[in-house]
Structure formats: structure tokens, C-alpha cells
Design a protein around this motif. Structure first.
Motif, PDB file in Angstrom:
ATOM      1  N   CYS A 178      -6.866  -1.208   0.096  1.00 39.22           N
ATOM      2  CA  CYS A 178      -7.146   0.073  -0.576  1.00 39.22           C
ATOM      3  C   CYS A 178      -8.624   0.211  -0.897  1.00 39.22           C
ATOM      4  O   CYS A 178      -9.211   1.277  -0.712  1.00 39.22           O
ATOM      5  CB  CYS A 178      -6.321   0.198  -1.853  1.00 39.22           C
ATOM      6  SG  CYS A 178      -4.570   0.508  -1.570  1.00 39.22           S
ATOM      7  N   LEU A 198       0.185   9.496  -5.153  1.00 38.38           N
ATOM      8  CA  LEU A 198       0.165  10.856  -4.604  1.00 38.38           C
ATOM      9  C   LEU A 198       1.264  11.724  -5.211  1.00 38.38           C
ATOM     10  O   LEU A 198       1.043  12.897  -5.504  1.00 38.38           O
ATOM     11  CB  LEU A 198       0.311  10.824  -3.086  1.00 38.38           C
ATOM     12  CG  LEU A 198      -0.878  10.269  -2.301  1.00 38.38           C
ATOM     13  CD1 LEU A 198      -0.517  10.110  -0.835  1.00 38.38           C
ATOM     14  CD2 LEU A 198      -2.101  11.167  -2.478  1.00 38.38           C
ATOM     15  N   SER A 243      -7.071   8.566  -5.222  1.00 40.69           N
ATOM     16  CA  SER A 243      -5.837   7.770  -5.165  1.00 40.69           C
ATOM     17  C   SER A 243      -6.123   6.306  -4.844  1.00 40.69           C
ATOM     18  O   SER A 243      -5.553   5.403  -5.461  1.00 40.69           O
ATOM     19  CB  SER A 243      -4.885   8.356  -4.123  1.00 40.69           C
ATOM     20  OG  SER A 243      -4.502   9.663  -4.492  1.00 40.69           O
ATOM     21  N   PHE A 244      -7.009   6.063  -3.876  1.00 41.64           N
ATOM     22  CA  PHE A 244      -7.313   4.679  -3.517  1.00 41.64           C
ATOM     23  C   PHE A 244      -8.091   3.981  -4.626  1.00 41.64           C
ATOM     24  O   PHE A 244      -7.929   2.769  -4.822  1.00 41.64           O
ATOM     25  CB  PHE A 244      -8.022   4.615  -2.166  1.00 41.64           C
ATOM     26  CG  PHE A 244      -7.065   4.757  -1.018  1.00 41.64           C
ATOM     27  CD1 PHE A 244      -6.311   3.679  -0.585  1.00 41.64           C
ATOM     28  CD2 PHE A 244      -6.875   5.983  -0.401  1.00 41.64           C
ATOM     29  CE1 PHE A 244      -5.399   3.810   0.442  1.00 41.64           C
ATOM     30  CE2 PHE A 244      -5.963   6.126   0.635  1.00 41.64           C
ATOM     31  CZ  PHE A 244      -5.216   5.035   1.061  1.00 41.64           C
ATOM     32  N   LEU A 256      -7.456  11.577  -1.714  1.00 46.19           N
ATOM     33  CA  LEU A 256      -7.315  10.195  -1.254  1.00 46.19           C
ATOM     34  C   LEU A 256      -8.352   9.270  -1.881  1.00 46.19           C
ATOM     35  O   LEU A 256      -8.025   8.137  -2.257  1.00 46.19           O
ATOM     36  CB  LEU A 256      -7.390  10.136   0.269  1.00 46.19           C
ATOM     37  CG  LEU A 256      -6.188  10.733   0.998  1.00 46.19           C
ATOM     38  CD1 LEU A 256      -6.440  10.768   2.498  1.00 46.19           C
ATOM     39  CD2 LEU A 256      -4.910   9.972   0.680  1.00 46.19           C
ATOM     40  N   VAL A 298       0.853  -1.197   0.000  1.00 42.85           N
ATOM     41  CA  VAL A 298       0.000   0.000   0.000  1.00 42.85           C
ATOM     42  C   VAL A 298       0.887   1.245   0.000  1.00 42.85           C
ATOM     43  O   VAL A 298       0.614   2.210  -0.720  1.00 42.85           O
ATOM     44  CB  VAL A 298      -0.979   0.016   1.197  1.00 42.85           C
ATOM     45  CG1 VAL A 298      -1.686   1.366   1.299  1.00 42.85           C
ATOM     46  CG2 VAL A 298      -2.003  -1.100   1.087  1.00 42.85           C
ATOM     47  N   GLU A 299       1.943   1.219   0.790  1.00 37.88           N
ATOM     48  CA  GLU A 299       2.869   2.358   0.812  1.00 37.88           C
ATOM     49  C   GLU A 299       3.414   2.641  -0.585  1.00 37.88           C
ATOM     50  O   GLU A 299       3.420   3.789  -1.040  1.00 37.88           O
ATOM     51  CB  GLU A 299       4.025   2.083   1.771  1.00 37.88           C
ATOM     52  CG  GLU A 299       5.064   3.192   1.763  1.00 37.88           C
ATOM     53  CD  GLU A 299       6.361   2.793   2.454  1.00 37.88           C
ATOM     54  OE1 GLU A 299       7.185   3.690   2.630  1.00 37.88           O
ATOM     55  OE2 GLU A 299       6.555   1.614   2.782  1.00 37.88           O
ATOM     56  N   ILE A 351       0.279   3.956  -2.959  1.00 36.57           N
ATOM     57  CA  ILE A 351      -0.285   5.269  -2.662  1.00 36.57           C
ATOM     58  C   ILE A 351       0.779   6.364  -2.734  1.00 36.57           C
ATOM     59  O   ILE A 351       0.509   7.461  -3.239  1.00 36.57           O
ATOM     60  CB  ILE A 351      -1.030   5.265  -1.313  1.00 36.57           C
ATOM     61  CG1 ILE A 351      -2.174   4.230  -1.331  1.00 36.57           C
ATOM     62  CG2 ILE A 351      -1.560   6.654  -0.985  1.00 36.57           C
ATOM     63  CD1 ILE A 351      -3.220   4.440  -2.426  1.00 36.57           C
ATOM     64  N   ALA A 354      -5.459   2.959  -7.117  1.00 31.88           N
ATOM     65  CA  ALA A 354      -4.655   1.841  -6.602  1.00 31.88           C
ATOM     66  C   ALA A 354      -5.284   0.490  -6.916  1.00 31.88           C
ATOM     67  O   ALA A 354      -4.570  -0.490  -7.160  1.00 31.88           O
ATOM     68  CB  ALA A 354      -4.449   1.992  -5.100  1.00 31.88           C
ATOM     69  N   SER A 383       0.231  12.928  -8.594  1.00 33.24           N
ATOM     70  CA  SER A 383      -1.087  13.568  -8.665  1.00 33.24           C
ATOM     71  C   SER A 383      -0.962  15.058  -8.956  1.00 33.24           C
ATOM     72  O   SER A 383       0.130  15.619  -8.969  1.00 33.24           O
ATOM     73  CB  SER A 383      -1.827  13.379  -7.328  1.00 33.24           C
ATOM     74  OG  SER A 383      -1.249  14.204  -6.329  1.00 33.24           O
TER      75      SER A 383
END
Length: 139
Positions: A132, A59, A99-100, A96, A51-52, A55, A103, A62
Motif C-alpha cells: 500500500c 473505500l 485510501s492507501f 486512492l 490489501v483487498e 482498501i 491503509a 469513504s
């Protein structure tokens, strides 16, 4: 030694969601709480790592990339911290959510080569996408 602010919060009362932790030196710290603390349900180390990667990459690519200072996991494996400048709660939440959702479409893990990552073998894309999706729906 003085107790740091994050240890001053009663973790038994923290809920999942998006929380502003505070501001210091123009930087806002956001608590992306995926799991209720001390409830026995934690993000697996492999999913946390993945996940790190997902995301952080999203980000930093973005429209708000210049306002992103840091994105990384909590040691307790219940969520992540996001550090930003120039973004309010609504802007962070919108960023967010987007972004999720992005993902969930990844089929490969960015930065997952030996020369790119200090622990490149410890990843779980399937579980990371599940986390996510769950958090994206929560937002």
C-alpha cells in the motif's frame, strides 16, 4: 469465444500506475497496476488478500462509498480492479491516495475472523502495508 478486453491489451507494454480501462453500463473500470506484468515481481497471495480487505473497507467507508461498485485483486497478482460510477480520473486518484495512506495506519485486518472471511488464515498485514505504501507513493 470472443477474447475479452483485458486479454486484448499487450501486457508487455503495461506500466505500473492508475489506468482507466473503459466504461460499460455506466460503470468505469480502473486498473490499479502495482507491478509490471510478466516481470517476475508479484504481490504475494497473502498480501494481495490483505490489501483487498484494507482498501475495500476504506473505500466503502469513504465519502465516495455510494460510487464504489467493487474493489478486488487481479488473478495475475500484479494489481487490483476498481469499479466506480460518477467518478472521474482526478477524483479516483485523490480518493486512492487518501485510501492507501489510511491503509498504512491499520494494525488489524478488517473482516479477518473465520465467520467473516472464507480464507481468514491467509493474510499478511505487514507485507500488505508495504504494498500500500509503495503504490500510494507511486500515485
Amino acid at each position: 469465444m470472443e477474447r475479452i478486453p483485458s486479454f486484448s491489451k499487450n501486457h508487455d507494454t503495461l506500466e505500473v500506475g492508475l489506468h482507466e480501462c473503459g466504461k460499460s453500463h455506466g460503470v468505469t473500470t480502473w486498473d490499479l497496476r502495482f507491478k509490471k506484468p510478466n516481470a517476475g515481481d508479484y504481490i504475494s497471495p497473502k498480501a494481495l488478500h490483505t490489501v483487498e480487505h484494507l482498501i475495500a473497507t476504506i473505500l466503502r467507508n469513504s465519502e465516495s462509498k455510494d460510487d464504489i461498485i467493487y474493489f478486488g485483486p487481479m488473478g495475475c497478482r500484479t494489481g487490483f480492479y476498481l469499479l466506480t460510477v460518477n467518478l472521474n480520473y482526478d477524483e479516483v486518484k485523490k480518493l486512492l491516495k487518501k485510501s492507501f495512506a489510511i491503509a498504512e495506519s491499520f494494525t488489524e485486518i478488517p473482516g479477518n475472523k473465520r465467520e467473516e472471511c472464507g480464507n481468514y488464515l491467509e493474510h499478511d498485514l505487514k507485507d500488505a502495508i508495504k504494498e500500500c505504501k509503495r503504490y500510494g507513493e507511486l500515485l
